[in-house]
Every structure is written in C-alpha cells, then in structure tokens.
Design a protein around this motif. Sequence first.
Motif, PDB file in Angstrom:
ATOM      1  N   GLN A   1      -5.005 -17.157  13.188  1.00 19.77           N
ATOM      2  CA  GLN A   1      -3.735 -17.880  13.128  1.00 19.77           C
ATOM      3  C   GLN A   1      -3.927 -19.383  13.313  1.00 19.77           C
ATOM      4  OE1 GLN A   1      -0.486 -16.869  12.494  1.00 19.77           O
ATOM      5  NE2 GLN A   1      -1.475 -14.984  11.844  1.00 19.77           N
TER       6      GLN A   1
ATOM      7  N   TRP B   1       3.864 -16.964  18.189  1.00 17.70           N
ATOM      8  CA  TRP B   1       3.548 -15.588  18.548  1.00 17.70           C
ATOM      9  C   TRP B   1       3.502 -15.375  20.054  1.00 17.70           C
ATOM     10  CZ3 TRP B   1       3.115 -11.751  14.958  1.00 17.70           C
ATOM     11  CH2 TRP B   1       3.003 -12.149  13.621  1.00 17.70           C
TER      12      TRP B   1
ATOM     13  N   LEU C   1       2.182  -7.502  19.538  1.00 14.37           N
ATOM     14  CA  LEU C   1       2.368  -8.801  18.876  1.00 14.37           C
ATOM     15  C   LEU C   1       3.842  -8.985  18.477  1.00 14.37           C
ATOM     16  CD1 LEU C   1      -0.770  -8.896  16.524  1.00 14.37           C
ATOM     17  CD2 LEU C   1      -0.468 -10.040  18.734  1.00 14.37           C
TER      18      LEU C   1
ATOM     19  N   GLN D   1       6.753 -12.014  17.107  1.00  9.76           N
ATOM     20  CA  GLN D   1       6.899 -13.351  16.500  1.00  9.76           C
ATOM     21  C   GLN D   1       8.315 -13.862  16.698  1.00  9.76           C
ATOM     22  OE1 GLN D   1       6.266 -13.635  12.221  1.00  9.76           O
ATOM     23  NE2 GLN D   1       5.289 -15.622  12.493  1.00  9.76           N
TER      24      GLN D   1
END
Length: 282
Positions: free
Chosen positions: A100, A254, A277, A279
């Motif tokens: 990322q 994130w 995870l 977002q």
Amino acid sequence: MLPPSPLEPDPWSEKDFVPIMAFLRHQIGISLETHRMGLMQARLRSRLQSKGYQSFTQFHEQVLRVDPTGWGTQLLVDLSTVNHTSFFREPAHFTFLSQQIAAWQKEAPGTTIRIWSAGCSSGQEPYSIAMALAETLPPHGLAKVEIWASDLSLEMLKAAAGAVYTQRDVQGVSPARLRRFFMLGRGPREGSFKVVPEVRDLVKYRHVDLRQPTWALPSDFHVIFCRNVSIYFSDDERLVLLDRLSHHLRPGGWLIMGNGEILPQLPATLRKHSPSLYQREG
C-alpha cells in the motif's frame, strides 16, 4: 498449654483485592478475564511489598483513594495490560502495508505517509513496520514516512524507546534482518539486540489513553495498526473506539486489527475487506 491463636486475616486476600479490581474497571476502564485476575493479584502484591505496603487495603485507601490519577493508577495500568508481542507478528499485515505504501508513494511521491501503531507495547510492532518499509522503499521514499506509536503503559513506552531486546524477543526475526536492523550487545550487554538508529529514528512515541475523547495525534493517518487492543473494551466501548480511530484516518486509509478480534459492529465510516482489514470510506 495455651490454645492455638486464631489465624491472622490474610492482608493479600482475594476479598481485599476486590476494591482494586473495581477501581481498575470503573476508574480506568479495564476489565480482566477471570484467568488473568490471579496473575494480576500476584504481580501487584509483589510490587507493593517491595514498596513497603502491608496490604491491598492499605494501597487502596492510602494511594488510589487519595490520588485516583497518580502513580498507583499507572502501576495498575502497567501490570494489567498484556504485553505479549513479537516482531512481524501476523506477517501478512506487513506485506499488505508495504504494498500500500509503495503504491501511494508512486501515485503521490511528495506526500508524507503517516502510520500509527496504537497499543505498541514494547515496540516490536512499530519497529517491524519501520523495517518492512526500509526493505521496500528507496531512501528518499523512507524519508517521507512518519511512524507514530502509542501505549497506555508508561513502562512499555520506556522499554520501546530503549529498543533493546533479548535473544528470546528476536527468535522470529530472520538472520538477514538481524544483521541489517540490529546491533549485537557486547560486554555487559552481551546477548542483547538493539534496533539500529535507521529504524529507531523513524518512530515517535506518545503516551495515549484510547478511552479519552481526544488524542494529541494527527488526524490524517494512511494506516492505523490497532491489533489486540479492543479486547479491553466492552462492545459499546469498542464501537466508540473504532469510530474515533476512523476519524484519524484519511479517506481511503486502512485500519488493521488483530486476526483473532471479533467486531460485531462497525461505524458507518469503515468498510470491511477481510477479517482484520478495514478501509475508511471516501
């Protein structure tokens, strides 16, 4: 012959420990599982005896009641928090992070990338973040990275800033990483490993209580690690925590949680991508 004298009451009994557990829950907001209460009781007794205290009741009445925000409270925080951590724990998170960050820097090479390790314990997580990025990014890219790390325990923050670890602490670190990112102790420090300045200098440590309504931290993090911290929160408190964390993420940023954490609810600002995870919505 004299009759046996009655047994003296135990000044370190579970009954005398109950007010301290109540203080920990209601004043600090930490609840311990049943199996951890005995360990906490033993650790606190040892610390208090070394300071000359004669009972849990004495500590509660003379310290916690007199100054609910003083050293006694911080001692309870330091003793009650779980500090089980390791370098590159849950390694897929660091692979994801590196990918990322590299993509973001390619899209906007001049942008400062901010990462927060919330609940950093003794420093293995933020240093793992720094090492993973040092392996991935060129020097000019690494210079545009800020890593913030926080914990509730002052004892853990001191250990993290010292960046010195034992052979057991670095067991999971590869030989290549040990050579690149650690200095081997000599003389009286033989057998210890200290993180190199290249990595240490990337991390800024702060004392932060995640239960407080405001945090003296940036509000535009690209990534926040908050792994295995929410286990100390009730379901309602956990939802509030997630909402506050999301507002310290930039849109598209994130939030990385522990693989084993169960989050029954999410704030509207977060979207789940995998079990760990999340977002922030744009």
